[in-house]
Design a protein around this motif. Sequence first.
Motif, PDB file in Angstrom:
ATOM      1  N   ALA A 142       0.821  -1.207   0.000  1.00  0.00           N
ATOM      2  CA  ALA A 142       0.000   0.000   0.000  1.00  0.00           C
ATOM      3  C   ALA A 142       0.857   1.260   0.000  1.00  0.00           C
ATOM      4  O   ALA A 142       0.415   2.325  -0.454  1.00  0.00           O
ATOM      5  N   ASP A 143       2.085   1.155   0.504  1.00  0.00           N
ATOM      6  CA  ASP A 143       3.010   2.283   0.496  1.00  0.00           C
ATOM      7  C   ASP A 143       3.863   2.286  -0.778  1.00  0.00           C
ATOM      8  O   ASP A 143       4.178   3.349  -1.324  1.00  0.00           O
ATOM      9  N   LEU A 144       4.208   1.099  -1.225  1.00  0.00           N
ATOM     10  CA  LEU A 144       5.066   0.947  -2.396  1.00  0.00           C
ATOM     11  C   LEU A 144       4.295   1.168  -3.697  1.00  0.00           C
ATOM     12  O   LEU A 144       4.813   1.742  -4.660  1.00  0.00           O
ATOM     13  N   GLY A 145       3.025   0.732  -3.740  1.00  0.00           N
ATOM     14  CA  GLY A 145       2.271   0.663  -4.979  1.00  0.00           C
ATOM     15  C   GLY A 145       1.886   1.969  -5.643  1.00  0.00           C
ATOM     16  O   GLY A 145       1.920   2.061  -6.889  1.00  0.00           O
ATOM     17  N   PRO A 146       1.480   2.999  -4.911  1.00  0.00           N
ATOM     18  CA  PRO A 146       0.994   4.208  -5.580  1.00  0.00           C
ATOM     19  C   PRO A 146       1.965   4.818  -6.583  1.00  0.00           C
ATOM     20  O   PRO A 146       1.543   5.273  -7.655  1.00  0.00           O
ATOM     21  N   ASP A 151      -3.483   3.004  -7.879  1.00  0.00           N
ATOM     22  CA  ASP A 151      -4.134   4.263  -7.519  1.00  0.00           C
ATOM     23  C   ASP A 151      -5.368   4.000  -6.659  1.00  0.00           C
ATOM     24  O   ASP A 151      -6.463   3.727  -7.172  1.00  0.00           O
ATOM     25  N   PHE A 152      -5.197   4.092  -5.362  1.00  0.00           N
ATOM     26  CA  PHE A 152      -6.310   3.867  -4.438  1.00  0.00           C
ATOM     27  C   PHE A 152      -7.284   5.048  -4.435  1.00  0.00           C
ATOM     28  O   PHE A 152      -8.497   4.867  -4.304  1.00  0.00           O
ATOM     29  N   GLU A 153      -6.768   6.232  -4.573  1.00  0.00           N
ATOM     30  CA  GLU A 153      -7.614   7.428  -4.478  1.00  0.00           C
ATOM     31  C   GLU A 153      -8.618   7.510  -5.627  1.00  0.00           C
ATOM     32  O   GLU A 153      -9.794   7.809  -5.424  1.00  0.00           O
ATOM     33  N   PHE A 163     -12.076  -0.199  -3.739  1.00  0.00           N
ATOM     34  CA  PHE A 163     -11.922  -0.297  -5.188  1.00  0.00           C
ATOM     35  C   PHE A 163     -10.617   0.404  -5.546  1.00  0.00           C
ATOM     36  O   PHE A 163     -10.266   1.422  -4.940  1.00  0.00           O
ATOM     37  N   THR A 164      -9.899  -0.147  -6.531  1.00  0.00           N
ATOM     38  CA  THR A 164      -8.587   0.395  -6.896  1.00  0.00           C
ATOM     39  C   THR A 164      -8.495   0.545  -8.403  1.00  0.00           C
ATOM     40  O   THR A 164      -9.022  -0.279  -9.159  1.00  0.00           O
ATOM     41  N   PHE A 165      -7.816   1.594  -8.833  1.00  0.00           N
ATOM     42  CA  PHE A 165      -7.590   1.893 -10.245  1.00  0.00           C
ATOM     43  C   PHE A 165      -6.122   1.603 -10.544  1.00  0.00           C
ATOM     44  O   PHE A 165      -5.240   2.263  -9.998  1.00  0.00           O
TER      45      PHE A 165
END
Length: 426
Positions: A142-146, A151-153, A163-165
Amino acid sequence: MHDIRLIRDNPEGFDAALARRGAAAQSANILALDEKRRAVSTQAQELLSRRNDASKAIGAAMGAGDKDKAEALKAEVARIKTDLPALEEQERALTAEQNDLLASLPNLPADDVPEGADEADNVEVSRWGTPREFSFTPQEHADLGPALGMDFETGAAISGARFTFLRGQMARLQRAIAQFMLDRQTGERGYTECAPPLLVKDEAMFGTGQLPKFAEDLFRTTDDRWLIPTAEVSLTNAVREQIIEDLSAPLRMTALTPCFRSEAGAAGKDTRGYIRQHQFDKVELVCVCRPDDWQAEHDHMVRSAELVLEALDLPYRKMLLCTGDMGFGAKKTFDLEVWLPGQSAYREISSISWCGDFQARRMNARYRPAGEKKPAFVHTLNGSGLAVGRTLVAVLENYQQEDGSVVVPDALRPWMGGIDRLVPAT
């Protein structure tokens, strides 16, 4: 669904097996309903038989010129015709009540399933691989992925929580993982690829045990269909209401589908990150086989999932679930838990279950044993081969580099179009 004959033959054993799953004794209630239903059924059959006999006797009485007897028989037939529908309706109501009770009860655990209340009582069977040692503190996905395209936001803005993009290289990596898994299961493990419906009817959800107990964990459409929580529903129901004439070779099916879960029963769990989503992809494995073949097929299915993890060089452990942690329809379940260095913990990535004839009875799915006229219920098995999103998480955490990039595992590179590393956006 449970076999009423087994409950009649061994009610104490049935209750003891339910107790191992933390459920209250039910045989007395079931057998009381069964006795009442059978008594009403017998009464209805006797009335029907008497009506038929009386109807035949009317003609004989008329032929013999015995008008009084003929009229008496006609009156009796008329009374039976009035009484019989009420008895038949009573029998239907009692049958439905008995079936509802049987359908509400979980499957009985296999004898070698350890007794326990929850995941703390699961038994570790084996481990594979050695967790990597990092020269830096590994990050959670969750810290590495963005920075890499997770894109969680945006996902939350479009659809809400969980939901994730995915963008660019991250979306490509997820697709590569899914395609790799599907090709392995079809090309090397004997599963037939299927593309099943994602929307199903009540009967399909009932057949695999999601309904009626778990309705709140599902998504329902306005036209009374359900979004599948797993392709197990569609694949297993492919044999519903059928008699398979030749089941000498097990039916092995696989599908890559989106899965949809409301997660109503998992409030507060894994709300951060990509592990527990309302929508996720999964390569599902399903097997339909003869009762004598279940053990070999369970082993085969577990190994099919393990080989994916081993090909990706992801350390994992195999857990035998206890009675309190198994799914509603399972008799025996192995979970595979992958090592996540960011969490410094093993997390479930596949659950592989043998259901016996529990689902088959709900679906009326049978086969014809060799040399026998009477069909028998099939056995069903299902498992993940694997959950795609969780595998993506495992790849990110296990292959991360100190600069925030992620090396693409060798096994996935043929599907990555030349990309061998995910690089943070600058």
